[in-house]
Structure formats: C-alpha cells, structure tokens
Design a protein around this motif. Structure first.
Motif, mmCIF file in Angstrom:
data_model
loop_
_atom_site.group_PDB
_atom_site.id
_atom_site.type_symbol
_atom_site.label_atom_id
_atom_site.label_comp_id
_atom_site.label_asym_id
_atom_site.label_seq_id
_atom_site.Cartn_x
_atom_site.Cartn_y
_atom_site.Cartn_z
ATOM 1 N N GLY A 24 0.795 -1.222 0.000
ATOM 2 C CA GLY A 24 0.000 0.000 0.000
ATOM 3 C C GLY A 24 0.830 1.276 0.000
ATOM 4 N N ASP A 25 2.163 1.128 0.040
ATOM 5 C CA ASP A 25 3.000 2.334 -0.024
ATOM 6 C C ASP A 25 3.232 2.727 -1.477
ATOM 7 N N ARG A 26 3.624 4.002 -1.643
ATOM 8 C CA ARG A 26 3.943 4.387 -3.023
ATOM 9 C C ARG A 26 5.199 3.681 -3.469
ATOM 10 N N HIS A 27 5.189 3.286 -4.729
ATOM 11 C CA HIS A 27 6.228 2.405 -5.219
ATOM 12 C C HIS A 27 7.426 3.207 -5.731
ATOM 13 N N ASP A 28 8.615 2.809 -5.296
ATOM 14 C CA ASP A 28 9.838 3.450 -5.796
ATOM 15 C C ASP A 28 10.399 2.611 -6.932
ATOM 16 N N ALA A 29 10.572 3.235 -8.079
ATOM 17 C CA ALA A 29 11.054 2.479 -9.239
ATOM 18 C C ALA A 29 12.527 2.782 -9.463
ATOM 19 N N LEU A 30 13.287 1.735 -9.802
ATOM 20 C CA LEU A 30 14.709 1.910 -10.116
ATOM 21 C C LEU A 30 14.876 1.874 -11.634
ATOM 22 N N PHE A 31 15.545 2.890 -12.168
ATOM 23 C CA PHE A 31 15.791 2.958 -13.611
ATOM 24 C C PHE A 31 17.294 2.866 -13.847
ATOM 25 N N VAL A 32 17.690 1.919 -14.677
ATOM 26 C CA VAL A 32 19.110 1.748 -14.994
ATOM 27 C C VAL A 32 19.380 2.480 -16.303
ATOM 28 N N VAL A 33 20.414 3.335 -16.312
ATOM 29 C CA VAL A 33 20.703 4.107 -17.522
ATOM 30 C C VAL A 33 21.885 3.524 -18.287
#
Length: 1371
Positions: free
Chosen positions: A1246-1255
């Motif tokens: 139920g928490d806001r989701h943290d997304a990891l982006f690999v560059v």
C-alpha cells in the motif's frame, strides 16, 4: 515558393488570439518542483485516496475490502501535467550564438527609387490578339516559312509555313471542341486545361498544338515527356497537373509509342499523376472543320492563355498562369526592346516549351512573321557547332542561346574555318544573369570576333517564370563603348551590400549588366526576407516588377499566389508606397549607374549560412575554376544546403569522371575546400563525388538539384568519394561544460537536497525476515540439504524437463534422480580426481541436466564449482582461449565435462590455439559407476564459498565473483518470494546457464523452491525459432525467463510468420499466451525498442502488451531487480536527454523533443536495498540526479575471485561506505548509473512504489565536451539514420567520437551512411563525429548476453584489425 513566408490560404482560419487570456510569464530560472508536492487544503497525513467519496457520502474505504482497495490503488495511473500545446524549441539554450562582428558592412545609401522602363509604344499594325496575328499571316503570307526543324544530324527536316501552321491549328481547334466526345456531350470546353506532351525534337507538332489550343480557347500546359517511372521530379509534375485540373494530354503518335507502357499495352500511371486521356494530334487524325465553322478570336483579355511550369527550390512544380493580355503585351514589349522586324530569321537553341524559348521563338516570332530555326538539344550534343552553322547558312539576324551553347561551340570551333556570324544583330544570352556568363561571353567573343561577330550584339537578359522578361540589354550602336562591369567584393555580397572590390582579386565577383527594364514596366528592389521593404541604393535585394506583361498567378494555389504576385513594397517605416501590386521575380540584384540592372543570383540558389548569404551558382563557379578537367565529369556540380543543428550547411556534389584516380579526386576535393574557404569565407560541410551520369537530370540535361538533395538526405546518392568537414564548419556548438571541483561537503549536499525538496534517492524491496516459515529456512540453509531433503520427502517429483529443437523432451530429472547423479559425480571427484575440499572444479557442459547434476556433485564433494561456457566446435580459435583463461585464473584442479567435449579439448584443432598438454585432470561424467561418496559434505559456516561466477563484462574484462552459501540461499529465497514459486508451479527458462541470474534460475532455484523448470537451450532457437513460444503455449506456462538475444531470434525468425505461428499454436493446443509473464534477464538498461517490437509482433498470439518486463543484475549482486507476480506493472518514464548529460534527471512528456524513454528494471527483490550515490564524492544523491547504483543485500557477492589484471583497482567494489549520511551500512558498487523515482503506483503493502531505472554502465560512458554520454543513446540514433545500418557501436579515441556501423545493404550504400551518421549525431546529441567506420555485418563483437563489447572493438580499430569497407575521417 522559394520564400519562407507563405501567406495563409483564403479559407484557412486565422490563428487563435491568445493574447487576451494571460500574459506569458517572464522566463525565470528553471526549478524542478519536488515530486511529492503537498496538495493544498489537505493535511500531509491524508493520502489522496482517502478523499475519494461515493455519491452518497460514505467514504469508499469503509465499504470495500482492503484487497480490492489495494488493487484499485495499484491501477491508479500517475496524474500527468497537461501537455503544453506545442513543445517550445529550446535552441536558444543549446546553440552558441555568434556575437555580431562590429566590422560587418552595412548599407549606407538612400532608399531606392522605382525604375521605369520606356513607354510601350502603340504600333498601328499590332494585332488585337496573338491568334489574330496568326490568322493574318496564314491568310496573307501563307507561303512564308514559320519554322524549320532539324534532324539529329543538324540537317533541316521540314519547314512549316504560316499557311500550314494556320490550317493545322484550326483543324486541331475544331477537333478538340467538336470531335472528342459524343455529339451532345463534348469532353473539352473553352477554359479547360490540357497537357502538351511533345519531345524536344518535334517543334512543329508543338506549335500546332499550342496555337490549336489558343484557337479553341483551352489552356495549354506544356510539360516534359515522361521517360520512365523514375524520372527526376516526376511525381511533382503530377502535382502540377493536379493543381491545374488537367484531364487530357495532347501528344504525337511517335511520342505516344515511346511512352512507358504496362504489360497490357496501356500507358503507365505515373506516380502522383491524375488519370489522363491521351489524344494524338498528327494531321491524319484531325478533322477538317465544316464550311461555316470559324475559330472565335476575341480581343486579348485577362483570362489565362497558357500555363508555364516552374520547379521551386524544394522541387515542387507549380504552374504560372499567363493571361491573354499579358501574353500579347509581353510579345509587344519584346518586339520593341529587341527591335524585331517582319520576316527576320531567328535561330533558337532554347527549350521551346517555356521561358525565353517559348516567348521569343514561338510567340513573338509569330506576331512578327519571323522564320524560326529550332535547334534541338539532341543535335547540340552530337554537333555543338550546329547553331553557329545555321546562323551562317540562313544569315540569321537573331540567335537565342545559353552560356553552355557558347562554351560547347567554342570548344568545337577548330573544326570550322569558314562560318560567319556577321549577320547577327542580336545574340541573346538567356542565362546572362549567371555569375559565369561573363567569362563565357568574353571567351566566345574572343574566338568568333574574327568570324564577323560584333561585340555590341551580345545581349544578356534576366527572366523568371513569374515576372517573365525582367530586363534585356538592347543591341548596341557599332563603335559605341561597351557597358562597364561591376567588380564586387564577395564579402560584401554575403552581407547583402554592394562594395567595389579593389584589393583582393580572388574574392571578387565580376558581373555584367542585363540591360534596362522592359518597356512599360516599373521595377523596385526589396529585401528578400521579411516584409517587402525597399532596399537602399547599395543593398542587394529581390527584383520586383509591375507590368501588364507578367504572370498572373500560380494556377490553383491562391495562398502562394498572394505572396508572389500581389506584393506591395513598403518604405523604411513599413508604410506601403502605393497601391499597385508587384510580382516577385526571384532574382537578386541591384540598379547600377545609368539605371542598368545587375543580377547577382537567384533566391532559390541562396544559401543562408550563419546569417550570411552565399549564392549556389557562385560556389559552382569557384569549384569549376579548380581545374576540374581531370576529376569532374562534364562540369556537372550541384550545390545546395541542408539544415543540420540549427544552421544551413553547404553540400557540394559532383560527378566524377570514369577515368579519375582516387588520388586526383582527393586532391581536387581538398583544393575546392580551400578555394571556397578563402574566396567565400564559408566552410563546406560535405563534398561528395558520385559516378558519372548518376545524378538526377532535368529534361535538358542539367542537374535536378532538389532531387539530388533528397537523394543525399535519404542516403541514395551512392558517392564513390566523400569528405565531411563538420569540425571546421559547425561553429554554433554549445560551449563545453566546465566540471565543478568535487570539494562539496556533506552538509551542503544535504541542505541542497532539502532546499530543493528532494528525497534522498533510495529504494528497497520487501523485508525477507518476516515472510516465511523459519523452519524451512533452517532446512534450506545449504542447497545440498535442500536437494537431499526433497529426494527423501518427494522423490518422484520432476524438477527439470529438457527439450530439444523439435520440442521433444530429451531428459528429465526427478528429485531422487538428481540426488543420485550428484552422488555418483561426488564419488568420481574424490576417487578419480583425488580432489580436496575447497578446490575449484570447472564444469564444461552444454545447457542441460548434466550441468545441474555436476554442480550438485561438486557441492556434495565439498569442491567449488566454476561454470564455464564450452568452446564452440566451429570456432575454437575465438572461444577456446577464454575457456583456457578461466581455467588458469580460477586455478581449477579438475574439469568435469562430456565425452564429446573431452575429445574437443584434446583435438588437433584445439592445439592450434592453446596448449592442450597442460589441461588439469579431465573427468567425463557420461557413464560413471554407481558409487556413493562416504558422506555428503556440509560446510562449517554459511559464509564459505558455494561457487564462482565468471563473466566477461561489456568493457571486455573477465571477472569472477565469489558467491557464498548464505548468498545462494538468500537469493533463492528472494526469487521464490518475488515470483511465488512452489512445487506445483512450472516455469520455462530459455537462457544461457553460464553466469549471473541465468545460472541461478537454471541450476539453483528449482532445487530450493521445488517448482518444475522446463529448460530450452537458446541455441536450439537458431534451427527452430518458434520452439520457445510454442512450448509456452503447449505447457500453459505463466512465467518464463529469457534473454534479449532470444527475443531477437524470435523477431528475426518469426517476424514474417505470426499468422503461421498463430495457426501452429492453435493447432497444437488451444492456449494463447494471454496469461504469460516474461522476464528478460539482463545486466544493462532495458531495451525498450526491442521489448516493444516483440510485444507488438506477438500480440496476435495473445501476448499482452504488459507481459514483458526486465530483471537487473550486476557482477556484485546477481539479482537486484526482478518483476514478480505481485506489485504494479513496470512503468516507463521519459527523461530529458540534455539534463541527463549533466547527470540530472528531468521527467518530460512522451514525445517531447530530445526525450529518452526508460523502462523500470523490474521490482527490487526482497531483502535488497539500493541507493543512488555520486561516484566521485560517494555521497547519497537526491532523486532528481543520475548516480551510481549501490546495493546492500544478503545475497551480495563476497568479492572478486580475481579481476584479470586489475586486482587493486576494484577492491572498493564490495564493502564500501557512504562518505556521509549513513556511515555504517556496507554497500556494493554495481558500476551502473541509474536513478530512483517515486511513482504514483502503490505496491503490495500500500506504499507508493519506488522504481529503479538503470541508464548504463559507468565504465562505458563517454565524457565528451564535459558532458556524460551513454553509448547506446548515440547508437540508437545512428541505427535510425539509414535502412542499411544493421548494428552500430561508438567509443572515443583521443577525444574523437568514433562510430562503427555494420552495413547490411549493398556496398554502394557504404558512403551514403557517412553524412547521415554525422547529421543525426550532431542533431540529436550535439556532438561532432570524428571517424565513421563502415564494416561488414558481424564485426562488432557481442558477448553471450547479447551486449556489445565496445572496448574490444576499440582495440581492434586501433590495431587496424577491422578490415573496414570504408573509413571516413571527418575534418
């Protein structure tokens, strides 16, 4: 058309007035707003979902189960800011604007006065209409010759008398109006437009058709004869016919026979042409009119008489309509200016369908009963002197020629001694306004003065399709001084001002006058851009004309017409100077002393480079002056400009002589560069030589510039030599970024983050500890115990199924079978290999169950397995040294393998590339005796090494990492939780099982979680591309794991066969792939384009667009992210590439210019924490920054086993601490750059989701101009540049950017790629490419995961081992 301002057409609405709404805000500094801004009127604690209430006032959450609530929250899409109406062009932020030079010359004269021609005299016997003149001569002078046509050898073919011309024209008029349809309904009526399609060699038929149309009062539209579908500009002629509403074409029988036909004998439908009805106008098909029929000849009025075609700079072909009165007035003005007399003879070398050839040789000639001798272009090619001979034989008084006719006649003149040009009173030079006309006229006079040619008869003139004749030099009086010439400074001209050149002869332009304004006309000179403001006397501008004798409109194009035919000049204050409309001539020039007109160029040949004007013709003249005889074929040179990176860039394309050597060509090219730089002070962007006769031609053999430019931009020119000079001519690049020194303290960074409202960029997966039955965890502390336990409790449960290329099961392993195989191998290791515990053992197997059994055999015996990809039997020289290297580096005591591979290792072929005598003990595990080891080894602590994982990184380094037993069980547990794996589940794996997460899923996960793994060796897809997808469908698989190379194999192998596959799948079984979730295992940025095209391609087989997601692992932690069964779908964001180069992350809307789409790399695994860190200061970063991804997790690797060659450098990759913030946690550095963004989606808790982006990988980034570039971004742009680029790779070499591209087309495309690659990298990345290397497909090395090995490629390039097709060094 050549003007940048196009008036809105009459029916389009005016642009909306937005001024009244709100004044635009002044532009302040850019501020990135914090991503979690507080909503006003709501306390921080409340989330937005708690505000949702239903209509009857009951809060939602009190009536909905929490599970559904979670689902709803997950589905909530992020709220996007509204899209601004247009993206603003941020060129002013990017481009370095050159400061104005204080020494730039500026016009200083007074405002110009309009120039008046002499009055048009009224002569008593001038006819009321041109048709009336023809009627008169036909009746009274029937025997008088009107036209003599020549055959291909230059001998007279036939002569048409005025009587014949009249009678045939009347017959044609009658036929057109009365005989083309049924009695009641005729096809043509007066005012209709009709195309005239006659070859250049048949003027007689054209004359009859033209005058027949005038007599029938239909409007002729003369066009060129189409020779093939591929003619230059053919579809544009279709645009002309369409805009003029042409439905009927007149032609001759011979011409009709020669037109390209379809196999059924019908005339081809040319691209872009309307449907045409073809009518043959040979005499035998014409009907004699009845006695009482007479053509209607009204007095000339303003209705259109004919339409002349005109091709603009962009290649568009438009029709200039000329009214009956304009046609007549123009003939009168020409008669007065040229002093034509009745019965004179005129030799015409020009095209009689348009321009001067039509005005003098067809219209004015008939008005004055002149005898025209028409010399077709084909004769001129065979015998360049033919027109001079005709003048001599017929004692012609007037000749109509172009400079090229003077030039070729002069070159051929040695053959003729006894020709005389003494009869000429006027030699009209139609392109006398061109910069090279002066030298042609002088040289011709020089040669032929001894043949009776008088200097004063040479009459240059200036014309344009819109204004018709602008000015013509009147024949001079014998003995009077010849007009003076202007010697102008090129530098002044480029700034649009007239300055006499005195000092530097090189950069001077000599121009001759084109005489005075036409009788009855008024002329002004106005600024070529912006409003038509009158020029000053020393300023170059566009010539505009007011006269009754000019074009009236672009037929059918009212918007363009207004801007060209109805121009009212304004003074310096912008006030119109009168009511009368002028016509733009498209010519640039000025008024000299004595009201003589000088023309210095055409608007359509204008190149605006960095705010200065250059004339294409001048550049051609300079290039021609550089002794082109050895190199350039027949002087064929095209000059145009292309817009690249906010400015025009000059391109020169020339045809190369077939016998020119490479050495000659390059010498010529470098001399042209120097000449143009010193004379015109402008840098060339590209100079290309193409094979002779390959540039698109205009009907009379010139170069079709707009088509040539299009070929250049499309990559269809196929040059044989090319020179690009972007370094010298691109001067508006932004200044390089100065890197700030690193000395920023932790406090200032923290405060900086707080002030900007940034979160520290970190994210974590679920907690491992609370989730699972602790009892199981204890049982599974070691995988050996897990396998033993499964063999006892559920012996016949099948863990592994191995398939072959046909989809047939070729091997299975139940828990007990695997256990027993492992025992046999452990026994063999201790007996045959006499291995001690803790020693390393290399496993060398093809993908399969033997590999898995050997792995557990090693663990049972207490050795450390090292899994190695077996050498490729067809390519031992390349693959065996890597195997040898891993065996040496890992100091392996023994090799476990199959009989086949054992033979390979000891074969003669192997001996050629490695020393086969020094292999460690080799044990083949194919048929081992049934023995059990005395006991199964149990490690004393879980921190002991379980196995070594060796892999080649993208930078080409071989690295082995140590994976402990604790890490193995933590990783397996993490994957089990994320993917919800248990013994009733089935997953399919199509991955290489040699390193990283591929190995973990293939060998470890099933034993830990008990699920069944269906193993599909990826190499089987090469023979049967549908194997993987049909397996998924057949077994109803929900979860599958694959690699990018597997996806590529599917796309390449099945791209054209989705229908077949659909049928195949539905045939075998009724399951589509709708429930499938597919995870791509990778150690790189997600390849969005590839996953998109995969999803799109297999959508018809039921694949959901959201099915494909990616995982992310690195050397220090094999699995950081993996899209599991729960949690929100992976999200895609668009980041601004300009900010990214500064290591900042700014999100923009989809479709924004310079945006880069990035997909989240899967969900972070349970037990994993990541933080984004500045790689230099090692301090944590805010979430709007790009930084290195650091990871903390129980399954981090324990350290490098060895890094081949660089042990000391990498010591800090494992237990590293932050320089401030949280100084206690130990992190591992992944070596990848990325960022974390908090999304609006909610995760399972139920928490806001943290997304990891690999560059991208930190080692791979390119530091250029102080900015950070990621090679794959540049490569993506390069691959889009041309259809023949298969794959590309970039790297830097001494500050130069090198682009290597594989060519998948024919080799003639190779040089086309050089300018396109240079353009796209400059446009999209603001970088100048230093070297472009074109190579064969397959040259760019790619590792087993499908990642490019750019450093290997760089080494091969520097060692000159690439064997390229072409290398271009940009200057």
């Amino acid at each position: 058309m050549a003007h940048s301002r196009i008036a809105p057409s009459q029916n389009s609405a005016p642009p909306p007035d937005v001024t009244a709404v709100a004044p635009p805000p002044t532009r302040g500094p850019r501020v990135d707003l914090p991503s979690n801004a507080v909503v006003r009127g709501m306390s921080r604690g409340q989330s937005r979902s708690s505000m949702m209430e239903t209509a009857d006032g009951v809060p939602v959450n009190s009536r909905v189960s929490t599970k559904i609530q979670q689902l709803l929250n997950t589905l909530k899409r992020p709220k996007r800011p509204p899209l601004s109406e247009f993206f603003t062009d941020d060129s002013e932020e990017i481009v370095e604007v050159p400061q104005p030079d204080p020494n730039t010359p500026k016009p200083e004269g007074r405002q110009i006065m309009p120039v008046k021609g002499e009055p048009l005299g009224v002569v008593s016997n001038w006819p009321p209409a041109l048709q009336a003149a023809l009627a008169r001569w036909g009746a009274t002078q029937g025997k008088s010759p009107a036209l003599t046509a020549l055959d291909i050898t230059g001998k007279p073919l036939y002569t048409l008398t005025y009587g014949k011309l009249w009678s045939r024209s009347v017959k044609l008029a009658y036929t057109l109006l009365n005989k083309l349809g049924t009695k009641n309904e005729q096809i043509l009526k007066p005012g209709d437009r009709v195309a005239l399609v006659y070859p250049n060699s048949d003027p007689g038929m054209f004359w009859v058709a033209f005058y027949g149309c005038l007599l029938a009062e239909v409007i002729p539209v003369p066009i060129e004869v189409p020779l093939s579908r591929k003619d230059a500009g053919i579809s544009q002629v279709g645009f002309l016919l369409g805009s003029c509403g042409v439905g009927l074409a007149l032609t001759s029988e011979i011409c009709l026979k020669g037109l390209p036909k379809t196999p059924t004998g019908e005339i081809l439908q040319f691209k872009g042409w309307p449907r045409l009805k073809w009518v043959v106008t040979d005499s035998k098909y014409l009907t004699k009119p009845s006695k009482d029929w007479q053509p209607h000849v009204p007095t000339a009025n303003t209705d259109p008489a004919y339409i002349e075609y005109k091709a603009s700079k962009e290649g568009t072909v438009v029709g200039v309509a000329v009214s009956k009165v304009a046609m007549l007035t123009h003939c009168q003005a020409l008669t007065q200016a040229c002093n034509y007399c009745e019965g004179e003879t005129l030799v015409n070398v020009l095209d009689f369908k348009k321009d001067m050839g039509l005005w003098h040789g067809v219209l004015t000639a008939v008005m004055n009963r002149i005898h025209t001798i028409s010399v077709p272009y084909a004769v001129m090619k065979a015998c360049p002197l033919s027109w001079v001979q005709r003048v001599h034989i017929h004692k012609a008084r007037v000749a109509l020629v172009k400079c090229r006719d003077l030039h070729w006649a002069m070159m051929a003149h040695r053959d003729q001694r006894d020709t005389s040009l003494g009869s000429l009173r006027m030699l009209i030079v139609a392109d006398g306004a061109n910069p090279w006309s002066v030298s042609s006229c002088d040289a011709f006079l020089n040669v032929f003065q001894s043949h009776g040619l008088k200097p004063e008869v040479i009459c240059p003139c200036a014309t344009s399709p819109e204004a018709m004749t602008v000015a013509i030099r009147r024949p001079g009086v014998p003995g009077a001084p010849l007009p003076a010439r202007a010697i102008l400074s090129m530098g002044g001209l480029s700034h649009g001002v007239i300055r006499v050149n005195t000092e530097d002869k090189n950069s001077a332009l000599t121009v001759q006058d084109v005489g005075h304004v036409m009788p009855g006309a008024l002329m002004c000179i106005v600024r070529p851009d912006g409003p038509p403001q009158l020029c000053k006397t020393d300023e170059i501008g566009e010539i505009i004309i007011n006269s009754r004798a000019g074009g009236t409109m672009y037929y059918g194009l009212p918007g363009l017409t207004k801007n060209t035919f109805e121009v009212i000049p304004v003074n310096a204050n912008g006030v119109p100077i009168g009511e009368i409309p002028f016509v733009r001539s498209g010519l640039l020039g000025f008024v000299g002393p004595g009201s003589l007109i000088f023309v210095v160029g055409k608007i359509e040949g204008l190149l605006m480079v960095s705010g200065r004007r250059h004339n294409a013709d001048d550049l051609v003249a300079t290039a021609l002056a550089v002794e082109p005889v050895k190199t350039v074929y027949r002087g064929r040179i095209a000059v145009f400009s292309v817009t690249v990176f906010y400015d025009e860039r000059v391109v020169i394309v020339a045809e190369q002589r077939p016998d020119a050597s490479e050495e000659d060509s390059f010498q010529w090219m470098s001399r042209v560069l120097q000449a143009i730089d010193s004379i015109h002070q402008v840098g060339l962007y590209c100079l290309a030589l193409v094979p002779a006769n390959t540039l698109p031609k205009t009907p009379l053999g010139g170069i079709h510039i707009s088509d040539t430019k299009q070929f250049f931009l499309d990559g269809n020119l196929h040059p044989c030599n090319i020179l690009m000079c972007p370094h010298t001519c691109v001067t508006n690049l932004p200044k390089p970024r100065q890197k700030q020194p690193v000395g920023v303290g932790p406090a200032s960074v923290m405060v900086g983050n707080l002030v900007a409202g940034k979160r520290i960029a970190q994210a974590a997966g679920r907690d491992l500890g609370m989730i699972e039955d602790q009892d199981l965890v204890r049982k599974h502390q070691y995988l050996t115990e897990a396998l033993h336990w499964r063999a006892q409790t559920d012996p016949d449960h099948v863990l592994y199924v191995l398939l072959n290329a046909k989809g047939v099961t070729v091997g299975t392993a139940t828990c007990v079978q695997l256990h027993k195989r492992a025992e046999k191998i452990a026994a063999a290791l201790t007996e045959k290999g006499s291995i001690n515990t803790g020693e390393n053992v290399v496993l060398l197997y093809p993908p399969g169950i033997d590999l898995i059994a050997s792995f557990y055999g090693c663990l049972y015996a207490g050795c450390v397995p090292v899994n190695v990809r077996p050498p490729h039997p067809q390519n031992l020289a390349a693959t065996l040294p890597t195997v040898r290297m891993i065996i040496d580096v890992s100091k392996a005591a023994c090799i476990l393998t199959t009989q086949n591979l054992m033979r390979t290792l000891r074969s003669k072929e192997a001996a050629a590339s490695v020393n086969i005598k020094t292999w460690p003990t080799i044990i083949d595990t194919d048929d081992l005796p049934r023995r059990r080891p005395p006991q199964i080894y149990k490690p004393p602590t879980a921190e002991m090494i379980a196995y070594l994982d060796f892999s080649v990184s993208t930078t080409g380094m071989l690295t082995g990492v140590k994976i402990s037993h604790a890490a193995v069980s933590a990783l397996c547990r993490s994957i089990k939780l994320q993917c919800e794996l248990y013994s009733s589940r089935q997953i399919a794996i199509c991955l290489d099982p040699y390193c990283g997460l591929g190995f973990v899923l293939w060998c470890l996960a099933s034993v830990y979680s008990g699920h069944q793994s269906i193993l599909i060796p990826p190499f089987e897809l090469e023979t049967c591309p549908s194997l993987w997808l049909s397996t998924l469908s057949q077994y109803r698989i929900r979860d599958t794991f694959c690699s990018y190379s597997v996806m590529e194999l599917c796309i390449k192998g099945l791209g054209t066969q989705t229908e077949l596959l659909k049928h195949d799948l539905s045939h075998k079984c009724e399951h589509s792939l709708s429930a499938l979730s597919c995870v791509v295992i990778a150690e790189e940025r997600p390849r969005l384009a590839l996953t998109h095209s995969f999803s799109k391609l297999f959508k018809d087989v039921g694949l959901s667009s959201r099915a494909v997601s990616t995982a992310f692992g690195s050397r220090v932690n094999l699995a950081i992210c993996l899209q599991g069964t729960t949690g929100p779908d992976p999200c895609t964001v668009y980041v601004d590439m300009k900010s990214l180069r500064h290591d900042r992350v700014r999100l923009v809307e989809r479709g924004a210019p310079q945006s880069l789409p990035l997909m989240e790399s899967g969900k972070i695994l349970p037990g994993v924490r990541v933080i984004i860190v500045n790689p230099e200061t090692r301090g944590p970063l805010g979430d709007s920054h790009l930084g290195e991804i650091w990871v903390n997790s129980p399954h981090n690797a324990s350290g490098y086993y060895t890094i081949y060659g660089e042990e000391s450098l990498q010591a800090d990759h494992f237990n590293t601490k932050l320089s401030f913030g949280d100084p206690h946690t130990l992190w591992a550095r992944t070596g990848y750059l990325g960022f974390v963004k908090r999304t609006e989606l909610l995760d399972a808790s139920g928490d806001r989701h943290d997304a990891l982006f690999v560059v991208g990988s930190l080692d791979e980034t390119l530091e250029l101009r102080g900015l950070r570039y990621h090679p794959n971004d540049i490569e993506t742009s390069v691959s889009r540049a041309h259809r023949s680029i298969a794959e590309s790779a970039v790297f830097t070499w001494t500050n130069l950017l090198v682009v290597v591209s594989e060519l998948c087309g024919s080799e003639q495309d190779a040089l086309d790629l050089v300018p396109l690659i240079t353009n796209v990298v400059l446009e999209e990345h603001h970088l100048i490419v230093g070297v472009v290397v074109i190579v064969d497909p397959g040259v760019i090395p790619i590792n087993s995961r499908g990642e490019k090995q750019r450093m290997h490629l760089r080494d091969s390039f520097l060692a000159d081992q690439l064997d390229p097709i072409y290398v271009a060094y940009n200057m």
